[in-house]
Design an enzyme around this catalytic site. Structure first.
Site, short mmCIF file in Angstrom:
data_model
loop_
_atom_site.label_atom_id
_atom_site.label_comp_id
_atom_site.label_asym_id
_atom_site.label_seq_id
_atom_site.Cartn_x
_atom_site.Cartn_y
_atom_site.Cartn_z
N GLY A 82 42.29 45.77 33.89
CA GLY A 82 41.69 45.13 35.06
C GLY A 82 40.21 44.91 34.83
O GLY A 82 39.59 45.60 34.01
N LYS A 92 44.68 42.03 28.91
CA LYS A 92 43.93 41.42 30.02
C LYS A 92 44.03 39.92 29.81
O LYS A 92 43.60 39.42 28.76
CB LYS A 92 42.46 41.82 29.98
CG LYS A 92 42.18 43.27 30.38
CD LYS A 92 40.70 43.57 30.27
CE LYS A 92 40.42 45.00 30.71
NZ LYS A 92 39.08 45.46 30.23
N ASP A 125 41.53 47.40 23.53
CA ASP A 125 41.23 46.49 24.64
C ASP A 125 40.32 45.38 24.10
O ASP A 125 40.79 44.33 23.67
CB ASP A 125 40.57 47.31 25.77
CG ASP A 125 40.02 46.45 26.91
OD1 ASP A 125 40.26 45.24 26.94
OD2 ASP A 125 39.33 47.00 27.80
N GLU A 135 41.39 54.82 24.73
CA GLU A 135 41.17 53.37 24.70
C GLU A 135 39.84 53.00 24.04
O GLU A 135 38.80 53.56 24.39
CB GLU A 135 41.21 52.84 26.14
CG GLU A 135 41.23 51.34 26.26
CD GLU A 135 41.34 50.89 27.72
OE1 GLU A 135 41.53 51.73 28.62
OE2 GLU A 135 41.21 49.68 27.95
N ASP A 165 38.82 55.98 28.40
CA ASP A 165 38.34 54.69 27.90
C ASP A 165 36.87 54.81 27.51
O ASP A 165 36.03 55.15 28.34
CB ASP A 165 38.51 53.63 29.00
CG ASP A 165 38.10 52.23 28.54
OD1 ASP A 165 37.79 52.05 27.35
OD2 ASP A 165 38.11 51.32 29.39
N SER A 207 41.13 53.42 37.71
CA SER A 207 40.14 53.66 36.67
C SER A 207 38.89 54.26 37.32
O SER A 207 38.31 53.65 38.21
CB SER A 207 39.80 52.34 35.97
OG SER A 207 38.70 52.50 35.11
N LYS A 262 36.48 57.13 32.37
CA LYS A 262 35.52 56.53 31.45
C LYS A 262 34.81 57.66 30.72
O LYS A 262 34.44 58.68 31.34
CB LYS A 262 34.51 55.69 32.22
CG LYS A 262 35.12 54.46 32.86
CD LYS A 262 35.48 53.44 31.80
CE LYS A 262 36.01 52.16 32.41
NZ LYS A 262 36.36 51.15 31.40
N LYS A 289 42.59 56.91 34.85
CA LYS A 289 41.85 56.63 33.60
C LYS A 289 40.41 57.07 33.83
O LYS A 289 39.81 56.73 34.85
CB LYS A 289 41.95 55.14 33.29
CG LYS A 289 40.88 54.57 32.37
CD LYS A 289 41.29 53.18 31.87
CE LYS A 289 40.12 52.22 31.81
NZ LYS A 289 40.51 50.89 31.30
O1 NPG Z 1 40.49 48.54 38.22
O2 NPG Z 1 39.95 46.49 37.72
C1 NPG Z 1 39.83 47.73 37.60
C2 NPG Z 1 38.82 48.25 36.61
C3 NPG Z 1 39.44 48.77 35.36
O3 NPG Z 1 38.09 50.14 33.99
C4 NPG Z 1 38.41 49.02 34.30
N1 NPG Z 1 37.87 47.95 33.74
O4 NPG Z 1 36.63 48.45 30.47
O5 NPG Z 1 38.57 47.98 31.20
C5 NPG Z 1 37.38 48.15 31.39
C6 NPG Z 1 36.81 47.99 32.78
C7 NPG Z 1 35.93 46.78 32.98
C8 NPG Z 1 35.52 46.46 34.26
C9 NPG Z 1 35.53 45.98 31.96
C10 NPG Z 1 34.72 45.35 34.50
C11 NPG Z 1 34.74 44.88 32.17
C12 NPG Z 1 34.34 44.56 33.45
#
Ligand code: NPG
Length: 370
Positions: free
Chosen positions: A290, A262, A238, A213, A188, A135, A163, A161
């Site tokens: 994640g 998650k 999500d 997402e 996302d 990500s 953002k 992915k």
């Molecule tokens: O690789 O763990 C990873 C990060 C993946 O983008 C990611 N997580 O919105 O899903 C999300 C985001 C996130 C990270 C959300 C930290 C909340 C806290």
């Protein structure tokens, strides 16, 4: 299993590189690690609530409060047969899924250590290695973004992915898609759009994305349904999916065609598996999200992602993508086929490095207080 004592560790771990989403930029990740003692064994759990309530209403502070005042008093000294039993004892507490999930994870670890089974086996997962992606946060410039994406591709990640947020959506996808025409790519938005402003995303339908997402607010299944009707690309939820009921309703309403699972967001591994089973029955693909987990939470995510309906690569990257020094002795590495091995040892299958744990700890508390 009777829990006798729990130590809470508030951790602050510097990230290898800052991580920016539509709700802000972080340089370090905060979470709560739980060390749970029962019958001469130690189980570990990770509560994924962040310092700041940008992703969800839960924070390190709210979870700490819930553990101290409500969750641990309801569990310590009580007989707990399994995760369903633990959840039943917490059913009088509304919400706070991440706090509940953290302590449930530690119970799975304990039960696995007691029975000699790995979490993968306990959950019924089949795969020994799971496909993963990376990500990529928002970057200051498109050049920087392309450089970062190239770096991950060079390390072997085969799914990316990105953002996005209003004003930094089409340009971002266009730049990456132009340079990598065949790369499995998804975006996302972390709830950054409204039904009106999401009209700007309609051209994304032409970029062959795996999914889009969480474009809209977390409590807005209805507008996600209306938006999905305007896209060929599957929408994925999500933040909106905080438990099995929300998953069932989102699918009935056709508010999405893919679900990000998650374990923390949905209240634990038991609920995560229930959502998985529901989606499997309905032929809806899922993937493992994640939250920048330490080795403890990452081990749980890998075991979860070994279940058969995890048909899309997870946001589970190698340890070095996140931390120079993790708190587990085990370090997760990326295989040449963009997979990561699922731990085999009993329970979560990881051991905590006490020295690294102490180094990352900013606050600690023992229950019951000594
Ligand atoms: O690789 O763990 C990873 C990060 C993946 O983008 C990611 N997580 O919105 O899903 C999300 C985001 C996130 C990270 C959300 C930290 C909340 C806290």
């Amino acid at each position: 299993m009777r829990i006798s004592q729990v130590t809470l560790y508030h951790l602050r771990m510097p990230l290898q590189a800052h991580f920016e989403t539509s709700f802000g930029r972080i340089y370090a990740r905060e979470c709560i690690l739980l060390e749970v003692h029962a019958e001469g064994m130690t189980g570990w759990g990770e509560c994924v609530a962040d310092r700041h309530p940008g992703y969800a209403y839960e924070t390190v502070g709210t979870a700490w409060h819930l553990y101290q005042e409500f969750i641990l008093p309801a569990l310590i000294g009580k007989p707990l047969v399994d995760a369903a039993d633990l959840q039943a004892r917490l059913a009088h507490i509304k919400g706070h899924q991440m706090a509940k999930a953290g302590v449930e994870m530690a119970l799975w670890d304990l039960l696995g250590k007691a029975s000699g089974q790995s979490l993968r086996e306990m959950l019924g997962g089949e795969r020994r290695r799971v496909p993963v992606g990376v990500s990529v946060g928002l970057q200051d410039t498109l050049d920087e973004l392309l450089r970062v994406v190239d770096g991950y591709l060079a390390r072997g990640y085969r799914r990316v992915k990105l953002k996005i947020k209003p004003g930094r959506d089409l340009s971002v996808v266009q730049a990456v898609r132009q340079r990598h025409p065949d790369l499995p790519l998804q975006v996302d938005a972390n709830s950054a759009y409204t039904l009106e402003s999401a009209a700007a995303l309609l051209p994304l339908d032409d970029f062959d994305l795996l999914l889009i997402e969480q474009p809209l607010a977390e409590d807005d299944l209805w507008d996600h349904r209306r938006l999905q009707q305007r896209f060929h690309t599957p929408l994925c939820l999500d933040e909106s999916i905080t438990g099995p009921r929300q998953a069932r309703q989102a699918l009935e309403m056709e508010a999405c065609r893919v679900i990000n699972i998650k374990q923390g967001r949905v209240g634990g591994l038991l609920n995560a598996r229930r959502i998985h089973d529901l989606c499997l029955r309905q032929d809806v693909p899922v993937w493992c999200g994640g939250m920048l987990e330490t080795g403890v939470g990452r081990a749980a995510n890998l075991a979860l992602a070994s279940l058969p309906d995890f048909k899309l690569p997870g946001d589970i990257s190698a340890t070095e993508r996140y931390y120079a020094r993790d708190i587990t002795r085990e370090v997760f590495t990326l295989n040449a086929d963009s997979t990561i091995d699922v731990p085999d040892a009993p329970g979560l299958g990881v051991t905590v490095d006490r020295e690294a744990l102490e180094q990352a700890t900013v606050r600690k508390a023992v229950f019951p207080p000594r």
